[in-house]
Motif scaffolding. Sequence first.
Motif, mmCIF file in Angstrom:
data_model
loop_
_atom_site.group_PDB
_atom_site.id
_atom_site.type_symbol
_atom_site.label_atom_id
_atom_site.label_comp_id
_atom_site.label_asym_id
_atom_site.label_seq_id
_atom_site.Cartn_x
_atom_site.Cartn_y
_atom_site.Cartn_z
ATOM 1 N N THR A 18 0.859 -1.258 -0.039
ATOM 2 C CA THR A 18 -0.057 0.166 0.144
ATOM 3 C C THR A 18 0.839 1.112 -0.072
ATOM 4 O OG1 THR A 18 -0.208 -0.077 2.433
ATOM 5 C CG2 THR A 18 -1.837 -0.996 1.341
ATOM 6 N N VAL A 19 0.401 2.085 -0.701
ATOM 7 C CA VAL A 19 1.008 3.522 -0.601
ATOM 8 C C VAL A 19 0.222 4.548 -0.096
ATOM 9 C CG1 VAL A 19 2.367 5.067 -2.146
ATOM 10 C CG2 VAL A 19 2.122 2.829 -2.944
ATOM 11 N N LYS A 20 0.861 5.364 0.912
ATOM 12 C CA LYS A 20 0.000 6.532 1.517
ATOM 13 C C LYS A 20 0.744 7.558 2.067
ATOM 14 C CE LYS A 20 -3.836 7.383 4.814
ATOM 15 N NZ LYS A 20 -4.524 6.940 5.823
ATOM 16 N N ASP A 21 0.844 8.798 1.609
ATOM 17 C CA ASP A 21 1.629 9.947 2.299
ATOM 18 C C ASP A 21 2.958 9.671 2.124
ATOM 19 O OD1 ASP A 21 -1.156 11.202 2.791
ATOM 20 O OD2 ASP A 21 -0.982 10.232 4.906
ATOM 21 N N GLU A 34 7.982 -0.838 6.297
ATOM 22 C CA GLU A 34 7.542 0.443 5.837
ATOM 23 C C GLU A 34 9.050 0.986 5.061
ATOM 24 O OE1 GLU A 34 5.895 2.901 8.685
ATOM 25 O OE2 GLU A 34 3.948 1.894 8.548
#
Length: 183
Positions: A18-21, A34
């Motif tokens: 997942t990719v976030k911020d 991460e």
Amino acid sequence: MSRIGKASINIPAGVSVTVKDGIVTAKGPKGELEQKIHPEFKVEINDGVLTVDRPSESKDHRAKHGLYRSLINNAVIGVSEGYQKKLELVGVGYRATSAGQILELSLGYSHAIHIQLPEEIKVEAVTDRKSNPIITLESTDKQLLGQVCAKIQSFRRPEPYKGKGIRFVGEQVRRKAGKSAKV
């Protein structure tokens, strides 16, 4: 274009990314990792294939393109398969024992060396008769594993005259000839 940067990453079964911020998170059977990346870089996931795109052709963006792709790839491999390194202690009387996260080394000094290893690393020390002691280190984080191996090696680097020291299993040490006697 960077050859490494433009290569795509195949995400194996059982691994979710997942990719976030600006943070890429990889979860798999071995754990979770991460990796922070610059927010200008685009990470796209389509049909189990991850690609990293850079925003421009500036020198800084070109330099970091392959780096970010490699770091994300290492995280994906780490959570799916993990990494393992083996160190060999070559020298008379060199010993290694492990108890939990503490590694004890006897390397010919007047005292034993105790190393507290991070929780992310599993350690196993094996000493068989008639062979050198072997330390096996396993982790999902490739960078942390390399740092710990370098720290352990720093206590006794392989020396070129007798070949004694801590080395990776299978590593070849270039040997030098000692002093020759005068005739």
